[in-house]
Design a protein around this motif. Structure first.
Motif, short mmCIF file in Angstrom:
data_model
loop_
_atom_site.label_atom_id
_atom_site.label_comp_id
_atom_site.label_asym_id
_atom_site.label_seq_id
_atom_site.Cartn_x
_atom_site.Cartn_y
_atom_site.Cartn_z
N HIS A 218 0.85 -1.19 0.00
CA HIS A 218 0.00 0.00 0.00
C HIS A 218 0.88 1.23 0.00
O HIS A 218 1.82 1.32 0.79
CB HIS A 218 -0.89 0.03 1.24
N VAL A 219 0.58 2.17 -0.89
CA VAL A 219 1.32 3.43 -0.96
C VAL A 219 0.29 4.55 -0.92
O VAL A 219 -0.62 4.59 -1.74
CB VAL A 219 2.16 3.53 -2.26
N GLY A 220 0.43 5.42 0.04
CA GLY A 220 -0.54 6.51 0.17
C GLY A 220 0.15 7.83 0.43
O GLY A 220 1.34 7.89 0.74
N GLY A 221 -0.61 8.88 0.29
CA GLY A 221 -0.08 10.21 0.56
C GLY A 221 -1.11 11.27 0.25
O GLY A 221 -2.29 10.97 0.06
N LYS A 222 -0.65 12.49 0.17
CA LYS A 222 -1.54 13.64 -0.02
C LYS A 222 -0.91 14.59 -1.02
O LYS A 222 0.31 14.72 -1.09
CB LYS A 222 -1.72 14.33 1.33
N ILE B 50 4.68 -10.18 -9.26
CA ILE B 50 4.48 -9.78 -10.65
C ILE B 50 5.11 -10.86 -11.52
O ILE B 50 6.31 -11.11 -11.43
CB ILE B 50 5.14 -8.41 -10.95
N ASP B 51 4.30 -11.51 -12.32
CA ASP B 51 4.77 -12.60 -13.19
C ASP B 51 5.55 -13.65 -12.41
O ASP B 51 6.57 -14.15 -12.86
CB ASP B 51 5.63 -12.06 -14.33
N GLY B 52 5.07 -13.97 -11.22
CA GLY B 52 5.69 -15.02 -10.40
C GLY B 52 6.93 -14.59 -9.64
O GLY B 52 7.51 -15.38 -8.91
N LYS B 53 7.36 -13.34 -9.78
CA LYS B 53 8.54 -12.84 -9.06
C LYS B 53 8.09 -11.83 -8.02
O LYS B 53 7.18 -11.06 -8.25
CB LYS B 53 9.51 -12.16 -10.03
N GLU B 54 8.79 -11.84 -6.88
CA GLU B 54 8.46 -10.88 -5.83
C GLU B 54 9.00 -9.51 -6.18
O GLU B 54 10.17 -9.34 -6.52
CB GLU B 54 9.01 -11.33 -4.48
N LEU B 55 8.13 -8.53 -6.11
CA LEU B 55 8.47 -7.15 -6.40
C LEU B 55 9.26 -6.55 -5.25
O LEU B 55 8.91 -6.73 -4.09
CB LEU B 55 7.18 -6.34 -6.62
N LYS B 56 10.33 -5.87 -5.55
CA LYS B 56 11.12 -5.18 -4.53
C LYS B 56 10.63 -3.74 -4.45
O LYS B 56 10.74 -2.98 -5.41
CB LYS B 56 12.59 -5.24 -4.87
N ALA B 57 10.10 -3.37 -3.29
CA ALA B 57 9.52 -2.03 -3.11
C ALA B 57 10.55 -0.93 -3.36
O ALA B 57 10.20 0.14 -3.85
CB ALA B 57 8.93 -1.89 -1.71
N ALA B 58 11.82 -1.19 -3.09
CA ALA B 58 12.85 -0.17 -3.29
C ALA B 58 13.00 0.21 -4.76
O ALA B 58 13.51 1.28 -5.08
CB ALA B 58 14.18 -0.66 -2.75
N SER C 141 10.37 15.02 -9.08
CA SER C 141 11.41 14.09 -9.52
C SER C 141 11.06 12.64 -9.17
O SER C 141 11.54 11.72 -9.83
CB SER C 141 12.75 14.47 -8.89
N GLY C 142 10.24 12.44 -8.17
CA GLY C 142 9.84 11.09 -7.77
C GLY C 142 10.53 10.65 -6.49
O GLY C 142 11.62 11.10 -6.16
N VAL C 143 9.86 9.75 -5.78
CA VAL C 143 10.35 9.24 -4.51
C VAL C 143 10.40 7.72 -4.59
O VAL C 143 9.39 7.08 -4.92
CB VAL C 143 9.43 9.66 -3.35
N ASN C 144 11.57 7.15 -4.31
CA ASN C 144 11.68 5.69 -4.21
C ASN C 144 11.16 5.25 -2.85
O ASN C 144 11.37 5.94 -1.86
CB ASN C 144 13.12 5.23 -4.37
N LEU C 145 10.50 4.12 -2.84
CA LEU C 145 10.01 3.59 -1.58
C LEU C 145 11.19 3.10 -0.76
O LEU C 145 12.03 2.36 -1.26
CB LEU C 145 9.01 2.45 -1.82
N GLY C 146 11.26 3.53 0.48
CA GLY C 146 12.34 3.12 1.38
C GLY C 146 11.79 2.17 2.42
O GLY C 146 11.31 1.08 2.11
N GLN C 147 11.82 2.62 3.65
CA GLN C 147 11.27 1.83 4.75
C GLN C 147 9.77 2.08 4.85
O GLN C 147 9.33 3.22 4.73
CB GLN C 147 11.93 2.23 6.07
N THR D 20 3.76 5.74 3.45
CA THR D 20 3.06 7.02 3.39
C THR D 20 4.08 8.07 2.93
O THR D 20 5.13 8.24 3.54
CB THR D 20 2.47 7.40 4.75
N LEU D 21 3.74 8.76 1.84
CA LEU D 21 4.65 9.73 1.23
C LEU D 21 4.07 11.13 1.30
O LEU D 21 2.89 11.32 1.53
CB LEU D 21 4.87 9.37 -0.24
N GLY D 22 4.94 12.10 1.01
CA GLY D 22 4.48 13.48 0.88
C GLY D 22 4.35 14.17 2.20
O GLY D 22 4.97 13.78 3.17
N PRO D 23 3.54 15.22 2.21
CA PRO D 23 2.68 15.64 1.11
C PRO D 23 3.48 16.20 -0.06
O PRO D 23 4.53 16.78 0.10
CB PRO D 23 1.77 16.71 1.73
#
Length: 171
Positions: A33-37, A94-102, A127-133, A145-148
């Motif tokens: 789950h990725v959320g923000g404002k 995704i297609d049988g492989k585990e997605l890495k959130a990073a 510019s975009g934010v990579n998912l970290g912890q 949870t990102l942002g705002p």
């Protein structure tokens, strides 16, 4: 008496194994789950109003793109609600492989508000934010949870200073 307890235990076991609510809860662990404002800041206001006077923007598009080495394996977007909030859900497999959130990047795409449609890079929205912890981990729930993230008004747009005075201009 023991026979009655056995059948009661058997019935409870069958209920737990075939209960769709239990399985839906277990499947939550397979989703990120990725959320923000998304908010609007008006630079024409005084400092206090500029910092504390932002308002949510309904209908902004926010996207997520996940990479596996050098290729895109997942792309999706969501629009913000009345509170300016977005919620993206990404399958971990995704297609049988585990997605890495990073390897996932979340960024602003567009704003429908003509009074507030200039991208800013506050909190990395442009510019975009990579998912970290993850910010929330509870049982099988993993949430980032990102942002705002912020847009601003066209009056606040900074001129492009990357062009030297003699490039591309006829004086």
């Amino acid at each position: 008496m023991a026979r009655g307890k056995f059948f009661l235990f058997l019935a409870a076991s069958v209920f737990l194994v075939y209960n769709p609510t239990i399985h839906a809860w277990k499947d939550e662990g397979q989703v990120i789950h990725v959320g923000g404002k998304v908010m609007c800041q008006d630079c024409t206001q005084g400092w206090n109003e500029w910092v504390h006077g932002s308002r949510p923007i309904k209908g902004c598009k926010v996207s997520i793109m996940c990479m596996d080495k050098h290729r895109v394996v997942y792309h999706a977007s969501d629009e913000t609600d009345e509170e300016g909030e977005f919620e993206l859900k990404v399958d971990k497999l995704i297609d049988g492989k585990e997605l890495k959130a990073a390897g996932c990047l979340v960024r602003l795409v567009s704003s429908p508000d003509p009074q507030c449609n200039i991208l800013t890079n506050f909190a990395g929205g442009q510019s975009g934010v990579n998912l970290g912890q993850p910010t929330h981990v509870f049982r099988d729930l993993v949430k980032y949870t990102l942002g705002p993230f912020y847009y601003t008004s066209p009056m606040c747009e900074e001129p492009d200073t990357s062009e030297t005075p003699t490039q591309g201009r006829n004086y």
